[in-house]
Design a protein around this motif. Sequence first.
Motif, PDB file in Angstrom:
ATOM      1  N   LEU A  40     -31.051  -3.563  -5.323  1.00 39.12           N
ATOM      2  CA  LEU A  40     -30.566  -4.288  -6.492  1.00 39.12           C
ATOM      3  C   LEU A  40     -29.325  -3.663  -7.098  1.00 39.12           C
ATOM      4  O   LEU A  40     -28.743  -4.215  -8.046  1.00 39.12           O
ATOM      5  N   GLY A  41     -28.935  -2.489  -6.597  1.00 39.33           N
ATOM      6  CA  GLY A  41     -27.797  -1.786  -7.172  1.00 39.33           C
ATOM      7  C   GLY A  41     -28.075  -1.275  -8.573  1.00 39.33           C
ATOM      8  O   GLY A  41     -27.173  -1.199  -9.409  1.00 39.33           O
ATOM      9  N   ARG A  42     -29.329  -0.906  -8.835  1.00 36.48           N
ATOM     10  CA  ARG A  42     -29.741  -0.436 -10.160  1.00 36.48           C
ATOM     11  C   ARG A  42     -29.978   1.066 -10.141  1.00 36.48           C
ATOM     12  O   ARG A  42     -30.428   1.638  -9.143  1.00 36.48           O
ATOM     13  N   ARG A  43     -29.711   1.712 -11.278  1.00 36.10           N
ATOM     14  CA  ARG A  43     -29.996   3.138 -11.402  1.00 36.10           C
ATOM     15  C   ARG A  43     -31.501   3.378 -11.413  1.00 36.10           C
ATOM     16  O   ARG A  43     -32.263   2.598 -11.994  1.00 36.10           O
ATOM     17  N   LEU A  76     -42.217  -6.135  -1.351  1.00 35.65           N
ATOM     18  CA  LEU A  76     -40.942  -5.609  -1.831  1.00 35.65           C
ATOM     19  C   LEU A  76     -40.091  -6.733  -2.416  1.00 35.65           C
ATOM     20  O   LEU A  76     -39.455  -6.563  -3.468  1.00 35.65           O
ATOM     21  N   GLN A  77     -40.091  -7.888  -1.754  1.00 40.02           N
ATOM     22  CA  GLN A  77     -39.309  -9.004  -2.253  1.00 40.02           C
ATOM     23  C   GLN A  77     -39.807  -9.455  -3.622  1.00 40.02           C
ATOM     24  O   GLN A  77     -39.017  -9.767  -4.526  1.00 40.02           O
ATOM     25  N   ALA A  78     -41.120  -9.483  -3.798  1.00 40.16           N
ATOM     26  CA  ALA A  78     -41.673  -9.864  -5.098  1.00 40.16           C
ATOM     27  C   ALA A  78     -41.282  -8.864  -6.181  1.00 40.16           C
ATOM     28  O   ALA A  78     -41.047  -9.235  -7.337  1.00 40.16           O
ATOM     29  N   ALA A  79     -41.206  -7.581  -5.801  1.00 36.32           N
ATOM     30  CA  ALA A  79     -40.782  -6.564  -6.762  1.00 36.32           C
ATOM     31  C   ALA A  79     -39.316  -6.759  -7.148  1.00 36.32           C
ATOM     32  O   ALA A  79     -38.942  -6.612  -8.321  1.00 36.32           O
ATOM     33  N   ASP A  93     -37.725  -9.593  -7.179  1.00 37.56           N
ATOM     34  CA  ASP A  93     -37.700 -10.761  -8.058  1.00 37.56           C
ATOM     35  C   ASP A  93     -38.201 -10.402  -9.456  1.00 37.56           C
ATOM     36  O   ASP A  93     -37.689 -10.916 -10.459  1.00 37.56           O
ATOM     37  N   ALA A  94     -39.201  -9.517  -9.516  1.00 35.32           N
ATOM     38  CA  ALA A  94     -39.756  -9.128 -10.811  1.00 35.32           C
ATOM     39  C   ALA A  94     -38.723  -8.397 -11.661  1.00 35.32           C
ATOM     40  O   ALA A  94     -38.659  -8.600 -12.885  1.00 35.32           O
ATOM     41  N   VAL A  95     -37.920  -7.553 -11.043  1.00 39.46           N
ATOM     42  CA  VAL A  95     -36.876  -6.857 -11.797  1.00 39.46           C
ATOM     43  C   VAL A  95     -35.923  -7.874 -12.425  1.00 39.46           C
ATOM     44  O   VAL A  95     -35.510  -7.742 -13.586  1.00 39.46           O
ATOM     45  N   ARG A  96     -35.596  -8.897 -11.676  1.00 39.35           N
ATOM     46  CA  ARG A  96     -34.682  -9.925 -12.193  1.00 39.35           C
ATOM     47  C   ARG A  96     -35.311 -10.702 -13.348  1.00 39.35           C
ATOM     48  O   ARG A  96     -34.598 -11.258 -14.196  1.00 39.35           O
ATOM     49  N   ARG A  97     -36.639 -10.751 -13.414  1.00 42.41           N
ATOM     50  CA  ARG A  97     -37.334 -11.511 -14.451  1.00 42.41           C
ATOM     51  C   ARG A  97     -37.644 -10.672 -15.695  1.00 42.41           C
ATOM     52  O   ARG A  97     -38.219 -11.185 -16.666  1.00 42.41           O
ATOM     53  N   LEU A  98     -37.258  -9.424 -15.728  1.00 42.70           N
ATOM     54  CA  LEU A  98     -37.575  -8.553 -16.858  1.00 42.70           C
ATOM     55  C   LEU A  98     -37.093  -9.103 -18.206  1.00 42.70           C
ATOM     56  O   LEU A  98     -37.787  -8.915 -19.223  1.00 42.70           O
ATOM     57  N   PRO A  99     -35.938  -9.768 -18.278  1.00 39.62           N
ATOM     58  CA  PRO A  99     -35.495 -10.278 -19.592  1.00 39.62           C
ATOM     59  C   PRO A  99     -36.449 -11.288 -20.220  1.00 39.62           C
ATOM     60  O   PRO A  99     -36.327 -11.577 -21.421  1.00 39.62           O
ATOM     61  N   THR A 100     -37.391 -11.829 -19.456  1.00 39.14           N
ATOM     62  CA  THR A 100     -38.341 -12.796 -20.021  1.00 39.14           C
ATOM     63  C   THR A 100     -39.460 -12.126 -20.808  1.00 39.14           C
ATOM     64  O   THR A 100     -40.233 -12.822 -21.485  1.00 39.14           O
ATOM     65  N   LEU A 101     -39.573 -10.813 -20.730  1.00 40.23           N
ATOM     66  CA  LEU A 101     -40.664 -10.093 -21.390  1.00 40.23           C
ATOM     67  C   LEU A 101     -40.219  -9.566 -22.753  1.00 40.23           C
ATOM     68  O   LEU A 101     -39.054  -9.229 -22.953  1.00 40.23           O
ATOM     69  N   ASN A 102     -41.174  -9.450 -23.669  1.00 40.29           N
ATOM     70  CA  ASN A 102     -40.924  -8.996 -25.025  1.00 40.29           C
ATOM     71  C   ASN A 102     -41.479  -7.583 -25.199  1.00 40.29           C
ATOM     72  O   ASN A 102     -42.694  -7.375 -25.129  1.00 40.29           O
ATOM     73  N   ARG A 103     -40.606  -6.625 -25.436  1.00 41.13           N
ATOM     74  CA  ARG A 103     -41.038  -5.230 -25.508  1.00 41.13           C
ATOM     75  C   ARG A 103     -41.946  -4.962 -26.712  1.00 41.13           C
ATOM     76  O   ARG A 103     -42.845  -4.125 -26.640  1.00 41.13           O
ATOM     77  N   ARG A 104     -41.739  -5.665 -27.800  1.00 39.34           N
ATOM     78  CA  ARG A 104     -42.630  -5.486 -28.954  1.00 39.34           C
ATOM     79  C   ARG A 104     -44.031  -6.031 -28.646  1.00 39.34           C
ATOM     80  O   ARG A 104     -45.038  -5.454 -29.082  1.00 39.34           O
ATOM     81  N   GLU A 105     -44.106  -7.106 -27.909  1.00 36.70           N
ATOM     82  CA  GLU A 105     -45.406  -7.648 -27.526  1.00 36.70           C
ATOM     83  C   GLU A 105     -46.122  -6.703 -26.566  1.00 36.70           C
ATOM     84  O   GLU A 105     -47.354  -6.558 -26.623  1.00 36.70           O
ATOM     85  N   ILE A 106     -45.359  -6.045 -25.695  1.00 33.94           N
ATOM     86  CA  ILE A 106     -45.959  -5.071 -24.783  1.00 33.94           C
ATOM     87  C   ILE A 106     -46.599  -3.934 -25.575  1.00 33.94           C
ATOM     88  O   ILE A 106     -47.727  -3.513 -25.295  1.00 33.94           O
TER      89      ILE A 106
END
Length: 354
Positions: free
Chosen positions: A197-200, A298-301, A303-316
């Motif tokens: 993903l080119g992510r740190r 691995l592919q699902a993982a 995809d999951a990284v790309r979907r992170l903006p849909t989650l609410n950190r305060r709700e977590i």
Amino acid sequence: MRIAQVSPLYEAVPPKLYGGTERVVAYLTDALVDLGHDVTLFASADAETSAKLAAVRDQAIRLDPAPLKSDLAAHMSMLDEVRRRADEFDIIHFHTDILHFPFFEALAGKTLTTLHGRLDLKDLPPVYARWGQYPLVSISDDQRRPLPHASWMGTVHHGVPGQGYDLHPDSDGYLAFLGRISPEKRPDRAIAIATQLGRRLKMAAKIDAADAAYYRDEIEPLIRGNPLVEFVGEISDQQKSAFLGGADALLFPIDWPEPFGLVMIESMACGTPVIAFKCGSVPEIVEDGVTGFVVDSLQAALDAVRRLPTLNRREIRRRFELRFSSMAMARRYTALYEELAASPRLEAPRALVM
């Protein structure tokens, strides 16, 4: 209630660096004191606790610099001290696996044993059949699968104190791996996810002597020369909040029947979502689409990284406080203690089944 907590002696309570069981014992002990119970902790002298400390060794075993030491002798001495003082307690809560079984048969009805490790080992079924009078607690329902007929009294998920972990509403733009460098923890998957993903990726990890060759031969070549991966090494409790809270997500790419996975709830305490592979306890701990994502490839993982903006950190964080705080854990254990005290289980030992 008068409660004894009997900890393993491998790490301090709580551990100075990496360590799971002793950390849970520390959090449970302090929470029980906060609930008003009279608690005595049997542990090494370097424990930090609000309970009464029964120091049975000068320091925890792993960081003891002595070149020659016997973990068996240390634990045998502790168990003898617990048995000598047994009349002082209403409940004796063991976290020492099966080591105490032969020595507390006459007192089994006032004991509770939490099993913290994997149970799919060849030699375990006869032991739990032979000493079936001991009430047992699992740390996940999945942990029980190899021993469905053991004397399970309940499942209590781990908890950690929320005040030790700060909510981070915003991350610092990296993925995190926290744990041990070992084949079953699959740090190679974490590196692959970040690299593709080119992510740190920041890796805060302990390397046991048993896994040194695996790190040298399999993992270090993936890190060396990779500008995306930073190997931080082993970190302390005091460093976890900033490390986990600064991450976009914790990667938990395991490949084994994880009994619990404490780092998952530590991450949630910071508001940081968890991307975890569907093994062991993971589906019980991670609420898919709420506190993270449960993946099976691995592919699902990716995809999951790309979907992170849909989650609410305060709700977590809110879900963590509801399900996985140390106080929630202590209340669940208190209910089991009260059940034991009201209906002692003092059956005779069962016959050995082979």
